[in-house]
Design an enzyme around this catalytic site. Structure first.
Site, mmCIF file in Angstrom:
data_model
loop_
_atom_site.group_PDB
_atom_site.id
_atom_site.type_symbol
_atom_site.label_atom_id
_atom_site.label_comp_id
_atom_site.label_asym_id
_atom_site.label_seq_id
_atom_site.Cartn_x
_atom_site.Cartn_y
_atom_site.Cartn_z
ATOM 1 N N ARG A 105 -13.387 -55.074 -36.779
ATOM 2 C CA ARG A 105 -12.821 -53.744 -36.508
ATOM 3 C C ARG A 105 -13.978 -52.770 -36.350
ATOM 4 O O ARG A 105 -15.132 -53.166 -36.467
ATOM 5 C CB ARG A 105 -11.855 -53.320 -37.613
ATOM 6 C CG ARG A 105 -12.476 -53.262 -38.990
ATOM 7 C CD ARG A 105 -11.470 -52.764 -40.028
ATOM 8 N NE ARG A 105 -12.040 -52.831 -41.372
ATOM 9 C CZ ARG A 105 -11.399 -52.495 -42.479
ATOM 10 N NH1 ARG A 105 -10.148 -52.069 -42.412
ATOM 11 N NH2 ARG A 105 -11.986 -52.565 -43.645
ATOM 12 N N CYS A 109 -16.885 -46.627 -29.946
ATOM 13 C CA CYS A 109 -17.769 -45.467 -29.928
ATOM 14 C C CYS A 109 -16.903 -44.218 -29.862
ATOM 15 O O CYS A 109 -16.090 -44.059 -28.957
ATOM 16 C CB CYS A 109 -18.689 -45.526 -28.713
ATOM 17 S SG CYS A 109 -19.437 -43.929 -28.363
ATOM 18 N N GLU A 144 -10.635 -44.528 -42.711
ATOM 19 C CA GLU A 144 -11.973 -44.443 -43.309
ATOM 20 C C GLU A 144 -13.053 -44.152 -42.267
ATOM 21 O O GLU A 144 -13.969 -44.956 -42.048
ATOM 22 C CB GLU A 144 -12.298 -45.721 -44.084
ATOM 23 C CG GLU A 144 -11.425 -45.919 -45.304
ATOM 24 C CD GLU A 144 -11.848 -47.094 -46.189
ATOM 25 O OE1 GLU A 144 -12.579 -47.966 -45.711
ATOM 26 O OE2 GLU A 144 -11.436 -47.123 -47.351
ATOM 27 N N GLU A 304 -5.369 -45.509 -50.861
ATOM 28 C CA GLU A 304 -5.581 -46.921 -51.183
ATOM 29 C C GLU A 304 -6.113 -46.987 -52.611
ATOM 30 O O GLU A 304 -7.275 -46.674 -52.860
ATOM 31 C CB GLU A 304 -6.580 -47.568 -50.217
ATOM 32 C CG GLU A 304 -6.103 -47.592 -48.777
ATOM 33 C CD GLU A 304 -7.103 -48.259 -47.827
ATOM 34 O OE1 GLU A 304 -7.980 -49.013 -48.290
ATOM 35 O OE2 GLU A 304 -6.995 -48.009 -46.610
HETATM 36 C C1 GAL Z 1 -10.537 -50.233 -47.101
HETATM 37 C C2 GAL Z 1 -9.782 -50.147 -45.787
HETATM 38 C C3 GAL Z 1 -8.582 -51.063 -45.744
HETATM 39 C C4 GAL Z 1 -8.938 -52.397 -46.272
HETATM 40 C C5 GAL Z 1 -9.481 -52.281 -47.673
HETATM 41 C C6 GAL Z 1 -9.864 -53.622 -48.279
HETATM 42 O O1 GAL Z 1 -11.875 -49.922 -46.885
HETATM 43 O O2 GAL Z 1 -9.367 -48.839 -45.534
HETATM 44 O O3 GAL Z 1 -8.149 -51.167 -44.415
HETATM 45 O O4 GAL Z 1 -9.889 -52.951 -45.426
HETATM 46 O O5 GAL Z 1 -10.624 -51.474 -47.663
HETATM 47 O O6 GAL Z 1 -11.014 -54.175 -47.683
HETATM 48 ZN ZN ZN Z 2 -21.657 -44.231 -28.570
#
Ligand code: GAL
Ligand code: ZN
Length: 663
Positions: A105, A109, A144, A304
């Site tokens: 992921r 850019c 994030e 989260e």
């Molecule tokens: C965070 C992210 C989530 C998931 C989680 C566990 O950084 O926002 O999508 O990846 O960590 O790795």
């Molecule tokens: Zn770029």
């Protein structure tokens, strides 16, 4: 009843027939909200302009029928393969000039116009589709921002934008050459179009150029988010917009980003496999929550909150019974109005198949599910009462992204880390059960009895004046080593001894210093000798009183810590990094001078924190250890939840209420 508990949900990972079971179990657990779709672009647009929102609408409606509301994420942190195949130029370039390809992921850019066109098309359709959906309450932009973009992006689109940004800032190339100290190593430019993104060099970097680059990168991310927020607001005006931050992470200036959000959210993984083991210490977690609250000076959401064992290729420790709840309520104690657990069910596929959720792979309710259920049943009702309230600390620590950038570029000492330095001061206060705010340097400081401003490295005349005014008016200010060293362009100041005009405030001059490379130093405070680290400013008194002196180095018996009455207040200067013991004792002295309240006494691992309305105080006592603990409170409170006053079971969370203490 307000919304206080939720889960991150990925219905697209599971067969349609399972959804209803999930909704039912969620409802029984006390889930009121889910976040969905922030990584589901391909499922929603499998080919150009072919939108498939029906599965998501079905999920939203099903959850809504169980009284569970939805926050939708824009899936722009993972553009699908068909976009990348069509427009490979949207993939970012790293510092070594390598392309970062599709397959994970963040392969995007954020300045790329073609990518932005794809986003505009998609987000417009997405926002329109759900604008009047009764199940949807809000949006999370991207995911994030800054995560994995650490050394990105150096592409030609970013280069052009960076040149424009510099031109806007400096006007003429001569002004830039001056501000960047380009006389050094023949780094002058004739024109803005000669300036590149900072690809890896043969040797060394220009600290002034790097500071601009980091500020530019932050501005780019803020612009990217703002631009998405505008698209959502235009097409879906009635929903809130938030973003999931990463605590102290510093790719983007979170204060700037906060200005375009309705409220800030945060993600936290105390037992992530990359953290200190067996988990990140609770004082560091507490500081994280406090800085997140400070980004918008408002209660926040946890988007989260760690629910289970963390893991990608390798895994972290399993969470002990009660630990998840203690961490969740720690978030609440520091200002979270809602806690969304990551994730609902441990998924069976992909990079994160070992990132455990409320439910395991089997999907059957187990220990974690029942613990979460007990948590929501116990605390949701109280959260209605204190929703919107804030802690009301008497102490503030100054936090600045620019100072952080400057120390990332030149740590001065190889182990010096800006945030870690702030955390060291924070830890001593946290241990004494003293609530703390993080503030920006130019904020109004007058409501705080004590302001600690570590590492005020980049200095401006305005900030000097601001600190002097605060102390003049009766404030107590702590300044430290490496203060007033550089101007706003990251060039060393030459018109006076360190720490510049703040020397007048502190009653000192620092004509010399020592970097404690591969060694430690000592300080005599009272009758005791203490260890200090990393740095020693060699201080000359110009009116200040010495309160500690060095016991090591050629400068032994010269001042290490000073105190200077100024106006109605006091300025302290700490010329070194105190070891833990000295930090403890010096903070005890300072909070005594300032008359700062402590919430109670207890061992480390027992946390105390308050949220306050105009007339009430909610006090949280949290046992972050697997052992029974005792504690003592300063003040009169009525217990709302807990087994026994002054005693804590392992990982127990107790809640009290009292009347607001009149200051
Ligand atoms: C965070 C992210 C989530 C998931 C989680 C566990 O950084 O926002 O999508 O990846 O960590 O790795
Ligand atoms: Zn770029």
């Amino acid at each position: 009843m307000g919304i206080h508990f939720g889960v991150d949900y990925y219905p697209e990972h599971w067969p349609r027939e399972r959804w209803e079971t999930d909704a039912k179990l969620m409802k029984e657990m006390g889930v009121q909200v889910v976040r969905m779709a922030e990584f589901s672009w391909f499922k929603m647009e499998p080919a150009l302009g072919e939108f498939h929102f029906e599965w998501l609408e079905e999920a939203v409606a099903l959850l809504d029928s169980y009284g569970i509301k939805t926050i939708l994420g824009t899936p722009t942190a993972a553009p699908p393969a068909w976009i990348v195949r069509k427009n490979p130029e949207i993939q970012p370039i790293d510092r070594e000039g390598r392309r970062r390809y599709f397959g994970g992921r963040h392969h995007d850019c954020q300045s790329n116009a073609v990518y932005r066109a794809h986003i505009r098309r998609f987000v417009t359709a997405f926002a329109k589709q759900f604008a009047d959906n009764p199940g949807v309450i809000g949006w999370q932009i991207d995911n994030e921002l800054g995560n994995s973009h650490g050394d990105l992006c150096m592409c030609s689109s970013c280069r052009q934008l960076y040149q424009k940004w510099l031109k806007r800032k400096y006007g003429t190339i001569e002004a830039l050459n001056e501000a960047w100290g380009a006389a050094f190593w023949s780094q002058g430019y004739n024109d803005f179009d000669q300036i590149g993104t900072p690809l890896i060099t043969a040797a060394g970097e220009n600290p002034s150029a790097m500071l601009d680059w980091k500020c530019y990168c932050s501005d780019l991310v803020v612009n990217f988010a703002e631009w998405q927020a505008d698209i959502i607001r235009e097409n879906c005006p009635n929903h809130f917009i938030t973003h999931n931050y990463m605590g102290f992470d510093n790719k983007v200036d979170y204060y700037d980003l906060g200005t375009l959000l309705d409220f800030v959210s945060n993600d936290i993984y105390p037992a992530g496999h990359w953290q200190k083991q067996p988990h990140q210490p609770e004082n560091e977690l507490a500081a994280c929550h406090d800085v997140v609250r400070g980004y918008k000076k408002k209660p926040f959401w946890m988007m989260e909150q760690q629910a289970g064992m963390a893991g990608w290729e390798i895994m972290g420790r399993a969470l002990e019974p009660g630990q998840m709840s203690a961490w969740a309520m720690q978030s609440v104690a520091h200002g979270a109005d809602a806690v969304v657990f990551f994730r609902w069910r441990t998924c069976a596929m992909g990079t994160e198949q070992y990132w455990h959720g409320i439910l395991g792979h089997s999907g059957r309710p187990g220990r974690t599910y029942y613990e979460a259920q007990k948590l929501t049943q116990t605390f949701a009702k109280y959260m209605d009462d204190f929703e919107g309230t804030m802690p009301d600390p008497e102490v503030a620590i100054v936090h600045s992204f620019r100072q952080n950038y400057a120390f990332d570029i030149q740590p001065n000492h190889p182990q010096l880390r800006y945030v870690e330095q702030l955390q060291k001061y924070y830890k001593a206060l946290h241990g004494k059960k003293i609530p703390v705010d993080f503030v920006q340097d130019m904020d109004d400081l007058s409501k705080y009895k004590l302001v600690i401003a570590p590492l005020q490295y980049l200095m401006t005349p305005g900030l000097e004046q601001h600190y002097m005014d605060y102390v003049e008016g009766g404030g107590h200010l702590v300044l430290t080593m490496r203060t007033g060293v550089k101007d706003a362009n990251n060039l060393c100041m030459t018109d006076r001894e360190l720490p510049g005009r703040l020397g007048e405030l502190c009653g000192i001059e620092v004509p010399e210093y020592d970097c404690l490379l591969e060694t430690t130093g000592g300080v005599l405070y009272g009758k005791k000798e203490y260890a200090v680290e990393k740095w020693c400013d060699i201080i000359e008194l110009k009116g200040a009183n010495q309160i500690a002196e060095y016991s090591t180095g050629f400068y032994r018996q010269t001042p290490a810590i000073t105190e200077n009455p100024y106006g109605k207040g006091t300025a302290w200067y700490i010329g070194t990094e105190p070891g833990e013991e000295l930090m403890e004792d010096i903070m005890t002295y300072m909070i005594g001078v300032c008359g700062i309240r402590t919430l109670g006494t207890a061992a480390d691992g027992v946390e105390m924190m308050t949220r306050e309305s105009d007339d009430k105080v909610w006090l949280f006592v949290i046992n972050h250890t697997g052992d029974e603990q005792v504690y003592h409170l300063h003040g009169m409170y009525t217990m709302l939840e807990g087994e026994k006053e002054e005693q804590l079971l392992p990982y127990e969370v107790q809640l009290f209420v009292g009347n607001k203490f009149q200051k």
